[in-house]
Write a protein that holds these residues in place. Structure first.
Motif, PDB file in Angstrom:
ATOM      1  N   ILE A 178       0.733  -1.250  -0.091  1.00  0.00           N
ATOM      2  CA  ILE A 178       0.001  -0.133  -0.056  1.00  0.00           C
ATOM      3  C   ILE A 178       0.883   1.296   0.136  1.00  0.00           C
ATOM      4  CG2 ILE A 178      -0.396   0.556   2.518  1.00  0.00           C
ATOM      5  CD1 ILE A 178      -3.077   0.562   0.054  1.00  0.00           C
ATOM      6  N   THR A 179       2.130   1.144   0.443  1.00  0.00           N
ATOM      7  CA  THR A 179       3.084   2.290   0.447  1.00  0.00           C
ATOM      8  C   THR A 179       3.265   2.725  -1.012  1.00  0.00           C
ATOM      9  OG1 THR A 179       4.897   0.943   0.529  1.00  0.00           O
ATOM     10  CG2 THR A 179       4.203   1.785   2.550  1.00  0.00           C
ATOM     11  N   GLU A 180       3.243   1.905  -2.027  1.00  0.00           N
ATOM     12  CA  GLU A 180       3.527   2.088  -3.358  1.00  0.00           C
ATOM     13  C   GLU A 180       2.372   2.323  -4.231  1.00  0.00           C
ATOM     14  OE1 GLU A 180       6.713   2.706  -3.706  1.00  0.00           O
ATOM     15  OE2 GLU A 180       7.186   1.941  -1.968  1.00  0.00           O
ATOM     16  N   ILE A 181       1.261   2.105  -3.874  1.00  0.00           N
ATOM     17  CA  ILE A 181      -0.099   2.136  -4.618  1.00  0.00           C
ATOM     18  C   ILE A 181      -0.463   3.462  -4.489  1.00  0.00           C
ATOM     19  CG2 ILE A 181      -2.365   1.652  -4.659  1.00  0.00           C
ATOM     20  CD1 ILE A 181      -1.647  -1.035  -3.532  1.00  0.00           C
ATOM     21  N   SER A 182      -0.856   3.977  -5.732  1.00  0.00           N
ATOM     22  CA  SER A 182      -1.275   5.702  -5.728  1.00  0.00           C
ATOM     23  C   SER A 182      -2.564   5.797  -4.924  1.00  0.00           C
ATOM     24  CB  SER A 182      -1.647   5.883  -7.299  1.00  0.00           C
ATOM     25  OG  SER A 182      -0.481   5.834  -8.139  1.00  0.00           O
ATOM     26  N   LYS A 183      -2.672   6.618  -3.945  1.00  0.00           N
ATOM     27  CA  LYS A 183      -3.685   6.954  -3.235  1.00  0.00           C
ATOM     28  C   LYS A 183      -4.329   8.417  -3.243  1.00  0.00           C
ATOM     29  CE  LYS A 183      -0.946   5.596  -0.033  1.00  0.00           C
ATOM     30  NZ  LYS A 183      -0.068   4.875  -0.708  1.00  0.00           N
ATOM     31  N   ASN A 184      -5.319   8.589  -2.866  1.00  0.00           N
ATOM     32  CA  ASN A 184      -5.930   9.862  -2.930  1.00  0.00           C
ATOM     33  C   ASN A 184      -5.500  10.869  -1.574  1.00  0.00           C
ATOM     34  OD1 ASN A 184      -7.533  12.124  -3.876  1.00  0.00           O
ATOM     35  ND2 ASN A 184      -9.579  11.497  -2.497  1.00  0.00           N
ATOM     36  N   TRP A 185      -6.251  10.734  -0.530  1.00  0.00           N
ATOM     37  CA  TRP A 185      -5.799  11.459   0.814  1.00  0.00           C
ATOM     38  C   TRP A 185      -5.778  10.565   1.942  1.00  0.00           C
ATOM     39  CZ3 TRP A 185      -6.519  16.977   2.377  1.00  0.00           C
ATOM     40  CH2 TRP A 185      -6.341  17.784   1.219  1.00  0.00           C
ATOM     41  N   LEU A 186      -4.985  11.077   3.053  1.00  0.00           N
ATOM     42  CA  LEU A 186      -4.982  10.345   4.255  1.00  0.00           C
ATOM     43  C   LEU A 186      -5.666  11.037   5.006  1.00  0.00           C
ATOM     44  CD1 LEU A 186      -0.897   9.998   4.435  1.00  0.00           C
ATOM     45  CD2 LEU A 186      -2.600   8.166   3.270  1.00  0.00           C
ATOM     46  N   PHE A 187      -6.501  10.395   5.632  1.00  0.00           N
ATOM     47  CA  PHE A 187      -7.557  10.726   6.759  1.00  0.00           C
ATOM     48  C   PHE A 187      -7.546  10.208   7.862  1.00  0.00           C
ATOM     49  CE2 PHE A 187      -9.983  11.493   2.599  1.00  0.00           C
ATOM     50  CZ  PHE A 187      -9.954  13.058   2.681  1.00  0.00           C
ATOM     51  N   PRO A 188      -6.500  10.666   8.801  1.00  0.00           N
ATOM     52  CA  PRO A 188      -6.541  10.225  10.395  1.00  0.00           C
ATOM     53  C   PRO A 188      -7.717  11.079  10.936  1.00  0.00           C
ATOM     54  CG  PRO A 188      -4.988  11.754  10.119  1.00  0.00           C
ATOM     55  CD  PRO A 188      -5.521  11.614   8.683  1.00  0.00           C
ATOM     56  N   TRP A 189      -8.333  10.323  12.182  1.00  0.00           N
ATOM     57  CA  TRP A 189      -9.105  10.970  12.769  1.00  0.00           C
ATOM     58  C   TRP A 189      -8.697  12.609  13.235  1.00  0.00           C
ATOM     59  CZ3 TRP A 189     -14.143   9.531  13.462  1.00  0.00           C
ATOM     60  CH2 TRP A 189     -14.854  10.160  14.634  1.00  0.00           C
ATOM     61  N   GLY A 190      -7.524  12.824  13.535  1.00  0.00           N
ATOM     62  CA  GLY A 190      -7.085  14.021  13.688  1.00  0.00           C
ATOM     63  C   GLY A 190      -5.546  14.066  13.618  1.00  0.00           C
ATOM     64  N   TRP A 191      -4.994  15.143  13.062  1.00  0.00           N
ATOM     65  CA  TRP A 191      -3.391  15.195  12.751  1.00  0.00           C
ATOM     66  C   TRP A 191      -2.739  15.470  13.973  1.00  0.00           C
ATOM     67  CZ3 TRP A 191      -1.469  13.359   8.523  1.00  0.00           C
ATOM     68  CH2 TRP A 191      -2.185  13.228   7.578  1.00  0.00           C
TER      69      TRP A 191
END
Length: 364
Positions: free
Chosen positions: A91-104
Motif C-alpha cells: 500500500i506504500t507504493e499504490i497511488s492513493k488520494n488523501w490520508l484521513f486520520p481522525w486528527g493530525w
C-alpha cells in the motif's frame, strides 16, 4: 482542493488521542494502556465514513463474520490493513488520494509518513501534508476562546453568552482562585483534550487538595488551563463543517449527549430527541439562523483557513442563565478533526426516513 471522492483510494486511521499527542509534541508519543484499548476497540469506526474502495488502517482486523453482517444491511465495508504492517505493505507504493486520520498530530504524521509520497498532488499541496509548529496553538482550546470573543463582539444578539462570562486563560493557582471568587462554580479545561476528557468541575469551596493537584498538573504539563463559569446546561449541539481551499462548507447540525461530568456519551440522530422542550427547539432554530453565516465568516478570517483542510466541528452549549432565560455559548470548543458529530451525520443516512435514533458509546 480536498477531493473526498477521487477515483484513488483514501486511507483512514482512527487515532482519537490526537489531542494528547499534540500536547506532548513528540512524534514518538504513544497513548497509555487504557487509551490504546479504546483505539483498538473502535479501530473500525471510520468504515461508516469510507467507500468500499478505501482502506482503514486498523489496530485489529475485523472478523469476516462482522463484515458479512454489514453487507446484509447494505453497508459495503472498505479494505483493512494492520497498522503494524504499513511499512511492509504494498500500500506504500499504490497511488492513493488523501490520508484521513481522525486528527493530525506529530505522531500521526510519523505513522503515516511511509504513505505520503504516493498520495494525490492535492494532498501534497494541502496545509495538513506536514506538521508545522503553528498548528499546535490552532488545535488548543485557547483558539476557541479567541473565536468566541470575535463572535460575541460581532453578532448583536441578547441570546449569546455575555462578555463577562467568557472563559479565561489561567497559568497559576492564584488566577484560578480569582475566577472562583468571581463566578463561584467553574469548569477547568486542559488546552488539549477531547470528548469531555481533561475537564475538572470545581463546585465546592474550599477546593479539595486532589482537585488542585489535577489542575496544577495540567498547568505544569500543558502551560495553562482554560477556565469558564459552570453553566446550567440545557442542551448540547455542534455545527459540522468541511474546510477546503480556505472556504468553509456547512455540513449539518449534530445533537450530542454528555454525562454529568461533561464527557461525550453519544448523539441523537435525525433531529432533536422527542423529549426536548418546545422552548429549546425554537431557541435552537433561531440561534442557528443567527449564528451560521457570521460563524463561517469569522472562521474563514482566522489562521484556521490557511493552516487546515478537512472536517471540523464547533461545539455549542445552550444554557439557562441566572434569570432562567436561555442563552448560548456559540463556540464552546472547536474540534479540528473528524469527530463524533461528523460521524453521526453519516449514521443518519442509514436510518429510515422519518425515524429517529441514538448513537451511544460505552465502556464496560
Amino acid at each position: 482542493m480536498i477531493d473526498f471522492n477521487g477515483e484513488l483510494p483514501n486511507m483512514f486511521l482512527f487515532n482519537p488521542t490526537c489531542d494528547y499527542a499534540i500536547a506532548n509534541g513528540k512524534a514518538s508519543w504513544q497513548p497509555n494502556h487504557l487509551l490504546q484499548k479504546m483505539e483498538t476497540d473502535l479501530t473500525t469506526l471510520q468504515l461508516f465514513l469510507a467507500r468500499n474502495t478505501d482502506f482503514i488502517i486498523a489496530n485489529r482486523l475485523p472478523s469476516e463474520e462482522f463484515l458479512e453482517k454489514l453487507k446484509t444491511i447494505g453497508i459495503h465495508p472498505p479494505g483493512f490493513i494492520l497498522k503494524e504492517n504499513i511499512i511492509r505493505s504494498t500500500i506504500t507504493e499504490i497511488s492513493k488520494n488523501w490520508l484521513f486520520p481522525w486528527g493530525w498530530s506529530p505522531a500521526a504524521h510519523k505513522l503515516l509518513s511511509p504513505l505520503k509520497n504516493s498520495c494525490a498532488e492535492s494532498f501534497k499541496n494541502s496545509p495538513v501534508f506536514n506538521w508545522a509548529t503553528e498548528h499546535k496553538s490552532l488545535y488548543s482550546k485557547k483558539f476557541a476562546v479567541q473565536v468566541l470573543k470575535q463572535i460575541t463582539s460581532t453578532v448583536p444578539s441578547s441570546d449569546l453568552i455575555p462578555q463577562n462570562r467568557i472563559a479565561e486563560i489561567c497559568t497559576s493557582k492564584t488566577e484560578v482562585e480569582t475566577l472562583i471568587s468571581r463566578w463561584g462554580k467553574i469548569m477547568v479545561k486542559a488546552p488539549w483534550s477531547s470528548s469531555g476528557r481533561g475537564l475538572q468541575p470545581v463546585t465546592k469551596i474550599p477546593v479539595h487538595p486532589k482537585v488542585w493537584e489535577k489542575i496544577l498538573g495540567v498547568i505544569n504539563e500543558q502551560g495553562y488551563v482554560v477556565v469558564e463559569p459552570f453553566l446550567n446546561k440545557a442542551f448540547d449541539f455542534s455545527f459540522q463543517f468541511k474546510l477546503s481551499n480556505e472556504k468553509i462548507e456547512f455540513l449539518g447540525i449534530s445533537n450530542f449527549i454528555t454525562d454529568n461530568k461533561g464527557q461525550y456519551v453519544g448523539n441523537s440522530l435525525n433531529g432533536l430527541p422527542v423529549n426536548v422542550s418546545p422552548e429549546i427547539r425554537e431557541f435552537q432554530q433561531n440561534v442557528i439562523k443567527t449564528l451560521l453565516d457570521p460563524l463561517i465568516s469569522i472562521l474563514e478570517s482566522t489562521e484556521l483557513a490557511t493552516l487546515y483542510e478537512g472536517n471540523f466541528g464547533v461545539d455549542t452549549l445552550i444554557y439557562a442563565d441566572e434569570n432562567d432565560d436561555l442563552r448560548i455559548n456559540p463556540c464552546l470548543e472547536i474540534n479540528i478533526r473528524q469527530n463524533m458529530g461528523y460521524l453521526s451525520l453519516h449514521l443518519e443516512k442509514l436510518i429510515t426516513s422519518g425515524k429517529k435514533g441514538i448513537y451511544r458509546m460505552f465502556y464496560s
